[in-house]
Structure formats: C-alpha cells, structure tokens
Enzyme design. Structure first.
Site: not given
Length: 354
Positions: A170-171
């Site tokens: 997700f980063y």
C-alpha cells in the site's frame, strides 16, 4: 533561492537541507516530528542543521559546493502536512521559489498495519503541497516517490519509461498515486513537477526501522537478525549523498513539457505537461547476504542469522535504470556499497558510543 523542504527532520530531508544551505539557498524546513520512530533522532538532525548554520559544525559537510558567499538561512516549522489551514498559511507567508517534498509516512511493512496513516500523510498531505504550489507560483516541485511503485514488475533493470501500475504494498500505491496527482496538476495548472523513485537509501543519520540500522544494533547487542527470503533477494542500495545530489540536480533542472510526447504511444516518465519521473539508484544490485557480510566486516563481528521467507509486500529484487536522470541532469550515483556501509558504521559507533 528560498526552498521549502518538507520532512526536514527526516533522514533524507535533513541531508538535503544541509546541502542546499551549504550552497547558499535559504531553507524553510517542515516536519511534524511524529513518533513513528525515535523523535530524539529527528531533533538531533535539526540540531545538526542549526549547528551547521551557526558555524559550530565542522566544515567537512559537502565541502565541494561551499563558496565564499554566506551560507543560507534555516527556519523550521513544526506542522502536519494534513493541516490544510496551516499549510495554506505557510505557503502564503513564505512565498517559496521551489519545493522539495520529502515528508511522508514511510515503510512498506507498516503500511499493512496502519494504512490510514499513509492516506493522511501521503495522499492528503501531498494534496496540500500541490495546492500550495499551485496558488503561490512555485517554480518547481520535486517530490519523493519510491522503487516500490514497480511492485510486480519483473523486467529489470526497472526503467521509468515502462508502466509501474502494479504495486504490491500500500505504501507503493500511495506513492504511485502521488505521481498521478502531480501529473494532473502539471497538466491543469502548468505546475512543473518531478517525481524521484528512490532505491533503498542508507547511510549516516538513517532511519532506525531500516535494515542496515536494525542489523547493526542487533549485531552489536548479540541479538539475531531476521534475514528475509533467506538472504537471496537483491537491492539497489543507494548511499544518502548520492540521493541528495540527485534530488538537488533534479531541482535545478525544472521539468519541461516533452514536445515529442506521443499520446498514441505514451511514455510513462514524461508528458506534454511539465511533468517527469526519474529513478535514483546505484545501478549495482547487491544480494542481501553480501550486504550483511560487508556489515559484519565493518563491525568486526559475525551476525546470528534467523533465515525467513519473503515478507508480504516485499519484492525479490530491485535494480534502477538511471539513464534518464543522467541524460537530463548529468548526474549519476557512484558511491560503492563497500564504502557506504563503512561510513554508516563509523557514524553509528560515534553517535551511540557503540
């Protein structure tokens, strides 16, 4: 120039601030000093900048760019990027020439545990920066992206001219979103923007959550280290000074529209808008076991290794193609990992008395 550096108390931001100050730019630093890792280390980085500006620090910081002209001035604002009113007021008060946006919620693995922190900082926070630049005629916005945007890509070296639309963490997804958000502002408002995909940055004053820092601490304390993917994956480890010089070189070369951009066959790193993306990496991937071996050599001590499978969100290998960075800016990272690891260990021993 008067330059805003967000994340000025961070690993990369503090180094970039010092470099800009050394060459005579005025720097306004911004950071919220959160507790994702030890805030004391962040404050020490700010203290180092203050000592440099006051002449209390040795002149061996970026001596190659020091000139006879006075060093730049540094001011600091403790402020959260997601504070819309605070950010708007800062841009209105300071009238920056250019912006280096390095503040973010970092970490691949932590994004699995607390994704909302990444939306607040990396999405909402980036939007406040874009809005500030848009409304106050900023000449150039340079911002940090990451090699994590490449995600599932297996064609290496990773090149910016190929799509990066399948992040596995997700980063990385939030950073890819930053690149697309920047493009929309470049297109709509003719705001020049440059995104920089950093590859595994390491060096003195680094982040305690990163591998080299954690490995060093554990080895010196006779604790085992977790070695994921059984140590077989490779990383394009990039020394902090190389990142800093790449950031500043990019800042000095304002993004321009590409007159040859073809909408029927669109390149992924440039546009008919003043927007572009670069990789900044060392171009020499190193196997993790080799990296650990260099650290053991520098410490004079062998690590106890806990061999584990690849973690969720991680990728087997990273490898940067920096040809577009070199073509536009003339800069190519060149610090060997052998030298970089030794410099980190020297700093760590000095800082912690280890």
């Amino acid at each position: 120039m008067k330059i805003l550096v967000t994340g000025a108390a961070g690993f990369i931001g503090s180094h970039v601030s010092l470099y800009l100050l050394a060459r005579g730019d005025d720097v306004v630093g911004l950071d919220n000093l959160n507790d994702y890792y030890d805030p004391t280390l962040k404050q020490k980085r700010l203290d180092r900048i203050a000592a440099f500006c006051d002449g209390r620090l040795n002149d061996d910081i970026y001596p190659e760019i020091r000139t006879e002209k006075p060093m730049g001035r540094f001011t600091f604002h403790k402020l959260d990027l997601a504070d819309r009113d605070g950010m708007a007021a800062l841009f209105a008060e300071e009238t920056f020439d250019r912006v280096v946006h390095l503040a973010a919620q970092a970490g691949v693995r932590y994004s699995i545990d607390d994704p909302f922190a990444y939306v607040d900082s990396n999405i909402t926070g980036f939007l406040t920066v874009l809005e500030g630049c848009r409304h106050h005629n900023v000449e150039h916005l340079v911002y940090a992206s990451t090699s994590s945007v490449y995600g599932s890509n297996t064609h290496i070296p990773f090149t910016v001219s190929e799509p990066a639309d399948h992040p596995v963490a997700f980063y990385g997804a939030t950073k890819r979103a930053n690149e697309l958000m920047a493009h929309s502002y470049s297109h709509l408002f003719a705001l020049p923007t440059t995104g920089l995909r950093f590859f595994t940055v390491y060096g003195p004053w680094g982040r305690p959550d990163m591998a080299l820092f954690k490995f060093t601490k554990a080895i010196l304390e006779d604790q085992p280290i977790d070695v994921f993917n059984y140590g077989h994956h490779k990383r394009d480890f990039t020394y902090i000074d190389d990142i800093v010089k790449g950031v500043v070189a990019s800042l000095d070369h304002v993004a321009r529209p590409d007159p040859d951009w073809d909408s029927d066959n669109p390149a992924s790193d440039r546009s008919k808008a003043p927007w572009r993306v670069f990789n900044i990496g060392n171009e020499r991937p190193v196997e993790l076991m080799r990296y650990i071996g260099l650290l053991e050599e520098a410490l004079g001590k062998e690590a106890q290794k806990n061999l584990l499978p690849l973690q969720p969100g991680d990728v087997p290998d990273t490898y940067a193609d920096v040809s577009s960075l070199v073509a536009i800016t003339g800069y190519r990272p060149d610090t060997p990992v052998e030298e970089g690891v030794k410099r980190f260990v020297d700093w760590y021993r000095s800082y912690y008395g280890a």
